[in-house]
Design a protein around this motif. Structure first.
Motif, PDB file in Angstrom:
ATOM      1  N   ILE A  57      80.753  14.299  28.051  1.00  0.00           N
ATOM      2  CA  ILE A  57      80.610  13.717  29.937  1.00  0.00           C
ATOM      3  C   ILE A  57      82.655  14.637  29.839  1.00  0.00           C
ATOM      4  CG2 ILE A  57      80.942  12.613  32.286  1.00  0.00           C
ATOM      5  CD1 ILE A  57      79.638  10.545  30.288  1.00  0.00           C
ATOM      6  N   ASN A  59      85.994  15.386  33.366  1.00  0.00           N
ATOM      7  CA  ASN A  59      86.018  14.773  34.502  1.00  0.00           C
ATOM      8  C   ASN A  59      87.343  15.459  34.935  1.00  0.00           C
ATOM      9  OD1 ASN A  59      84.961  13.000  37.190  1.00  0.00           O
ATOM     10  ND2 ASN A  59      84.744  11.695  36.416  1.00  0.00           N
ATOM     11  N   GLY A  60      87.967  14.808  34.815  1.00  0.00           N
ATOM     12  CA  GLY A  60      89.001  15.228  35.239  1.00  0.00           C
ATOM     13  C   GLY A  60      90.639  16.518  33.806  1.00  0.00           C
ATOM     14  N   LYS A  61      90.197  15.721  32.913  1.00  0.00           N
ATOM     15  CA  LYS A  61      90.495  15.722  32.036  1.00  0.00           C
ATOM     16  C   LYS A  61      92.311  15.832  32.141  1.00  0.00           C
ATOM     17  CE  LYS A  61      89.086  20.192  33.038  1.00  0.00           C
ATOM     18  NZ  LYS A  61      88.406  20.040  33.987  1.00  0.00           N
ATOM     19  N   THR A  62      92.140  14.683  32.577  1.00  0.00           N
ATOM     20  CA  THR A  62      93.956  14.299  32.002  1.00  0.00           C
ATOM     21  C   THR A  62      93.621  12.757  30.971  1.00  0.00           C
ATOM     22  OG1 THR A  62      93.940  12.327  33.887  1.00  0.00           O
ATOM     23  CG2 THR A  62      94.033  14.603  34.506  1.00  0.00           C
ATOM     24  N   GLY A  63      92.692  12.957  30.467  1.00  0.00           N
ATOM     25  CA  GLY A  63      93.079  12.240  29.587  1.00  0.00           C
ATOM     26  C   GLY A  63      93.687  12.395  28.414  1.00  0.00           C
ATOM     27  N   VAL A 127      97.429   5.549  38.668  1.00  0.00           N
ATOM     28  CA  VAL A 127      97.614   6.019  37.155  1.00  0.00           C
ATOM     29  C   VAL A 127      98.758   7.358  36.584  1.00  0.00           C
ATOM     30  CG1 VAL A 127      94.991   5.486  35.981  1.00  0.00           C
ATOM     31  CG2 VAL A 127      95.856   8.088  37.025  1.00  0.00           C
ATOM     32  N   THR A 128      99.414   7.349  37.835  1.00  0.00           N
ATOM     33  CA  THR A 128     100.425   8.518  37.555  1.00  0.00           C
ATOM     34  C   THR A 128     100.269  10.194  37.719  1.00  0.00           C
ATOM     35  OG1 THR A 128     101.422   7.364  35.643  1.00  0.00           O
ATOM     36  CG2 THR A 128     102.870   9.241  36.153  1.00  0.00           C
ATOM     37  N   LYS A 133      89.990  11.646  38.020  1.00  0.00           N
ATOM     38  CA  LYS A 133      88.540  11.469  38.897  1.00  0.00           C
ATOM     39  C   LYS A 133      88.472   9.883  38.972  1.00  0.00           C
ATOM     40  CE  LYS A 133      89.118  16.089  39.672  1.00  0.00           C
ATOM     41  NZ  LYS A 133      87.807  16.925  39.046  1.00  0.00           N
ATOM     42  N   SER A 139      85.873   5.295  33.226  1.00  0.00           N
ATOM     43  CA  SER A 139      86.032   4.826  31.391  1.00  0.00           C
ATOM     44  C   SER A 139      86.375   4.932  30.761  1.00  0.00           C
ATOM     45  CB  SER A 139      85.360   6.357  31.655  1.00  0.00           C
ATOM     46  OG  SER A 139      83.962   6.882  32.668  1.00  0.00           O
ATOM     47  N   SER A 143      95.004   1.862  33.627  1.00  0.00           N
ATOM     48  CA  SER A 143      96.301   1.268  34.569  1.00  0.00           C
ATOM     49  C   SER A 143      97.092   1.927  35.281  1.00  0.00           C
ATOM     50  CB  SER A 143      96.589   0.293  33.871  1.00  0.00           C
ATOM     51  OG  SER A 143      96.093  -0.281  32.927  1.00  0.00           O
ATOM     52  N   ILE A 234      78.599   7.714  34.722  1.00  0.00           N
ATOM     53  CA  ILE A 234      78.317   6.763  35.687  1.00  0.00           C
ATOM     54  C   ILE A 234      79.023   8.261  36.412  1.00  0.00           C
ATOM     55  CG2 ILE A 234      80.477   5.703  37.431  1.00  0.00           C
ATOM     56  CD1 ILE A 234      81.306   4.881  34.573  1.00  0.00           C
ATOM     57  N   ASN A 489      79.071  11.250  24.698  1.00  0.00           N
ATOM     58  CA  ASN A 489      80.077  10.642  24.121  1.00  0.00           C
ATOM     59  C   ASN A 489      80.219  10.621  22.791  1.00  0.00           C
ATOM     60  OD1 ASN A 489      81.029  12.303  26.892  1.00  0.00           O
ATOM     61  ND2 ASN A 489      82.216  10.436  26.930  1.00  0.00           N
TER      62      ASN A 489
HETATM   63  C1  LIG Z   1     100.770  12.935  33.023  1.00  0.00           C
HETATM   64  C2  LIG Z   1     100.200  12.145  32.473  1.00  0.00           C
HETATM   65  C3  LIG Z   1     100.230  10.855  33.119  1.00  0.00           C
HETATM   66  C4  LIG Z   1      99.462   9.709  32.899  1.00  0.00           C
HETATM   67  N1  LIG Z   1      99.903   8.511  33.150  1.00  0.00           N
HETATM   68  C5  LIG Z   1      98.768   7.600  33.152  1.00  0.00           C
HETATM   69  C6  LIG Z   1      99.318   5.967  33.472  1.00  0.00           C
HETATM   70  O1  LIG Z   1      99.969   5.546  33.861  1.00  0.00           O
HETATM   71  N2  LIG Z   1      98.037   5.041  32.959  1.00  0.00           N
HETATM   72  C7  LIG Z   1      96.990   5.453  33.233  1.00  0.00           C
HETATM   73  O2  LIG Z   1      96.387   5.093  32.499  1.00  0.00           O
HETATM   74  N3  LIG Z   1      96.455   7.116  32.454  1.00  0.00           N
HETATM   75  C8  LIG Z   1      97.095   7.620  32.968  1.00  0.00           C
HETATM   76  N4  LIG Z   1      97.104   8.723  32.043  1.00  0.00           N
HETATM   77  C9  LIG Z   1      96.171   8.931  31.466  1.00  0.00           C
HETATM   78  C10 LIG Z   1      94.880   9.802  32.281  1.00  0.00           C
HETATM   79  O3  LIG Z   1      95.365   9.690  32.945  1.00  0.00           O
HETATM   80  C11 LIG Z   1      93.372   8.618  32.471  1.00  0.00           C
HETATM   81  O4  LIG Z   1      92.813   8.621  31.649  1.00  0.00           O
HETATM   82  C12 LIG Z   1      93.354   9.102  33.477  1.00  0.00           C
HETATM   83  O5  LIG Z   1      91.823   7.916  33.915  1.00  0.00           O
HETATM   84  C13 LIG Z   1      91.834  10.117  33.049  1.00  0.00           C
HETATM   85  O6  LIG Z   1      91.206  10.607  33.848  1.00  0.00           O
HETATM   86  P1  LIG Z   1      90.333  11.317  34.123  1.00  0.00           P
HETATM   87  O7  LIG Z   1      89.316  11.927  34.889  1.00  0.00           O
HETATM   88  O8  LIG Z   1      90.756  12.769  34.218  1.00  0.00           O
HETATM   89  O9  LIG Z   1      89.177  11.632  32.068  1.00  0.00           O
HETATM   90  P2  LIG Z   1      88.597  12.719  31.588  1.00  0.00           P
HETATM   91  O10 LIG Z   1      89.814  13.010  31.182  1.00  0.00           O
HETATM   92  O11 LIG Z   1      87.740  13.925  31.877  1.00  0.00           O
HETATM   93  O12 LIG Z   1      87.898  11.485  30.771  1.00  0.00           O
HETATM   94  C14 LIG Z   1      88.325  10.652  30.335  1.00  0.00           C
HETATM   95  C15 LIG Z   1      87.493   9.859  29.538  1.00  0.00           C
HETATM   96  O13 LIG Z   1      86.126   9.137  30.529  1.00  0.00           O
HETATM   97  C16 LIG Z   1      84.230   9.888  30.167  1.00  0.00           C
HETATM   98  N5  LIG Z   1      84.526   9.979  31.362  1.00  0.00           N
HETATM   99  C17 LIG Z   1      85.380  10.623  32.581  1.00  0.00           C
HETATM  100  N6  LIG Z   1      84.129  10.914  33.766  1.00  0.00           N
HETATM  101  C18 LIG Z   1      82.929   9.908  33.970  1.00  0.00           C
HETATM  102  C19 LIG Z   1      81.978   9.178  34.195  1.00  0.00           C
HETATM  103  N7  LIG Z   1      81.440   9.732  35.100  1.00  0.00           N
HETATM  104  N8  LIG Z   1      81.460   8.699  33.194  1.00  0.00           N
HETATM  105  C20 LIG Z   1      81.008   8.308  32.236  1.00  0.00           C
HETATM  106  N9  LIG Z   1      82.090   8.961  30.842  1.00  0.00           N
HETATM  107  C21 LIG Z   1      82.739   9.101  32.081  1.00  0.00           C
HETATM  108  C22 LIG Z   1      85.540  10.460  29.832  1.00  0.00           C
HETATM  109  O14 LIG Z   1      83.948  11.553  28.561  1.00  0.00           O
HETATM  110  C23 LIG Z   1      86.289  10.535  28.251  1.00  0.00           C
HETATM  111  O15 LIG Z   1      86.256   9.554  28.025  1.00  0.00           O
HETATM  112  C24 LIG Z   1      98.135  10.293  32.358  1.00  0.00           C
HETATM  113  C25 LIG Z   1      97.564  10.966  31.587  1.00  0.00           C
HETATM  114  C26 LIG Z   1      99.439  12.155  32.283  1.00  0.00           C
HETATM  115  C27 LIG Z   1      97.959  13.883  31.524  1.00  0.00           C
END
Ligand SMILES: Cc1cc2nc3c(=O)[nH]c(=O)nc-3n(C[C@H](O)[C@H](O)[C@H](O)COP(=O)(O)OP(=O)(O)OC[C@H]3O[C@@H](n4cnc5c(N)ncnc54)[C@H](O)[C@@H]3O)c2cc1C
Length: 501
Positions: A57, A59-63, A127-128, A133, A139, A143, A234, A489
């Motif tokens: 899965i 989403n925003g790919k910021t993980g 989350v900065t 997303k 997921s 924080s 989700i 996953n």
């Molecule tokens: C510059 C920077 C700063 C950051 N600061 C923080 C911070 O302060 N605190 C913090 O907690 N994180 C931080 N992060 C990490 C990141 O932003 C978080 O982990 C965020 O929650 C990831 O969201 P995403 O939509 O990009 O998820 P993705 O990277 O796309 O996915 C993250 C995980 O969730 C799963 N997933 C996504 N959507 C779903 C869904 N709908 N159903 C089931 N599984 C799903 C994916 O498969 C993957 O395992 C930061 C990242 C960057 C690049």
């Protein structure tokens, strides 16, 4: 639903979907789907199930732990799940129901334009990286800065819709389904019953995003929050809002030495009950930022970023008290950047955001020459009484090795990110060893190996240090009940050995 077929087509037109911010990538993906509704998700899961093909899965790919990075098989992007259904008042609080592909940016903008009977409400999880997303944040139980006051995503989730890998759709409301001790039963829409044994490890009493949430008599919803997409997809989330503080002041205080900044923080935390955020930047962070930010004070090597809520009545006294503490710790108001206005606040917050961003950029450059390298970033939190011991331990190991590093982040919650930036493969291997050593120390001190980023595909061994093989086996048993074919996953949280056992 649009489906891109064939590894070559995905690599040539959609390569950004094969990585997240960890820069980990595998690339052996045959299908990339863009479902537009729950029916599409069910249909694509059936397609994968029938082929016995893993599906990741995205989403925003910021993980930053490779969670959304596919190892093989199929990839399902939720970016079309971008509807916000609106605000309602329920059980004395405002709530918003939204699809899981809505970005934090989109959500914050929506809330700014809402009218809450003349008052202001907001979603306090920040989350900065606001391109993240909602589904990603749920997921990973994300924080961020304000969790010092408001806690992680988990605290704000009121309900979820989740599609299981067999196509059953669960609608889960907080407070409705609880485990009986460690036994949890879920009645599925198709009439069958899933019986789950909650893992019996003890979670640390610190901010934590490592492995499944597991507690006696726990609420079912908490099992899905933070499960990194290993248990279901989700599709919708209902989040609670809270009242926006009247006034917020953002300050960035610079200090000549790291010790000055730490001391200032400890005293300030005692004194300022209205603080919302406390963040720390070390010397390494300044070294990274200086080439980008000419106006950083040249003789300063550490900083504390903090935000406080204030009223017009207490502002004067609060400022006097802060000034006193700054002086006591070799700084002053002249060495502090302050913001009351949105624009000033944004500038200071941008500096905070630039640190992880610069680390990721530096790493991406090194990776061009050494493709095997990925981010070495400890996401460790320990109980307050052991915080200084953890910091001294980092320093005692890092300094003799002369590895480029920075320790920064959420000092308010005893949670600093220790990042090593390896310059070659040899340093990368040393950094990996050190990370394992730090994880073991954190566990010994009663902490967690991942306070907010999760485990993904690059922190398995640290989770094993934390919960042992027994704990991991118990987690894998939960997954096997909810995802019997193990297609969702794959590679997140556990190694293959646990799923195949
Ligand atoms: C510059 C920077 C700063 C950051 N600061 C923080 C911070 O302060 N605190 C913090 O907690 N994180 C931080 N992060 C990490 C990141 O932003 C978080 O982990 C965020 O929650 C990831 O969201 P995403 O939509 O990009 O998820 P993705 O990277 O796309 O996915 C993250 C995980 O969730 C799963 N997933 C996504 N959507 C779903 C869904 N709908 N159903 C089931 N599984 C799903 C994916 O498969 C993957 O395992 C930061 C990242 C960057 C690049």
């Amino acid at each position: 639903m649009r489906i891109i077929e064939g590894k070559e087509n995905i690599i040539s037109g959609f390569s950004t979907y094969l990585q997240d911010e960890s820069k980990l990538s595998f690339g052996d993906v045959k299908y990339l789907a863009f479902p537009e509704n729950e029916g599409d998700v069910c249909e694509f899961l059936k397609f994968c199930r029938d082929k016995n093909m893993p599906v990741t899965i995205s989403n925003g790919k910021t993980g930053v732990v490779g969670g959304a990075v596919p190892v093989s098989g199929a990839l399902m992007s939720l970016e079309k799940f971008n509807k916000i259904f609106g605000v309602k008042k329920s059980i004395g609080e405002y709530r918003v129901r939204l699809e899981s592909g809505v970005s934090l940016d989109q959500f914050y903008k929506f809330l700014e334009n809402e009218n809450f009977s003349g008052e202001k409400y907001f979603y306090p999880v920040d989350v900065t990286e606001s391109t993240a997303k909602i589904g990603g944040t749920v997921s990973t139980n994300a924080s961020g800065e304000r969790s010092f006051k408001y806690g992680p995503t988990r605290n704000w989730v009121r309900s979820l819709r989740v599609v299981l890998s067999d196509g059953n759709v669960l609608s889960i409301e907080r407070g409705k389904i609880f485990a009986n001790g460690y036994d949890l039963e879920i009645k599925l829409p198709d009439g069958s019953i899933k019986k789950i044994k909650i893992p019996q490890y003890k979670m640390p009493s610190v901010k934590n995003a490592a492995g499944y949430y597991a507690k006696k008599n726990m609420d079912l919803i908490d099992l899905f929050i933070g499960s990194e997409g290993t248990l279901g997809v989700i599709t919708e989330v209902e989040l609670a809002l809270t009242k926006k503080p009247e006034n917020i002041m953002t300050l960035l205080a610079f200090f000549p030495q790291e010790q000055n900044a730490m001391n200032f923080f400890f005293e300030c935390k005692q004194m300022l009950t209205s603080a919302v955020v406390f963040e720390y930047f070390d010397k390494g962070a300044f070294e990274l930022l200086r080439p980008k930010m000419a106006d950083l004070p040249p003789d300063k090597n550490a900083a504390i970023f903090f935000e406080i809520e204030y009223t017009d009545d207490n502002l004067g006294n609060t400022m006097l008290a802060i000034e006193e503490l700054l002086k006591k710790n070799n700084s002053s108001m002249d060495n502090t950047w302050g913001g009351f206005e949105k624009k000033e606040i944004e500038k200071i917050r941008q500096i905070r955001h630039s640190i992880p961003e610069t680390i990721n950029e530096t790493l991406a450059r090194t990776k061009q020459k050494y493709p095997a390298i990925h981010k070495i970033s400890a996401d460790i939190a320990v109980p307050a009484e052991n915080f200084l011991e953890m910091i001294s331990y980092y320093k005692s190991k890092l300094e003799p090795m002369k590895l480029q590093n920075t320790i920064f982040g959420h000092i308010g919650e005893n949670h600093l990110h220790m990042n090593i930036l390896p310059r070659n493969n040899e340093e990368f291997l040393k950094a990996k060893e050190l990370h394992l050593d730090f994880a073991a120390k954190a566990v010994l001190l009663g902490g967690t190996v991942s306070a907010e980023h999760g485990i993904g595909k690059i922190k398995h061994q640290y989770l094993e240090v934390m919960y042992g093989k027994k704990g991991l086996k118990q987690m894998a048993e939960v997954k096997k009940v909810l995802d019997p074919k193990g297609i969702l996953n794959r590679g997140n949280i556990f190694n293959e050995e646990y799923l195949n056992a």
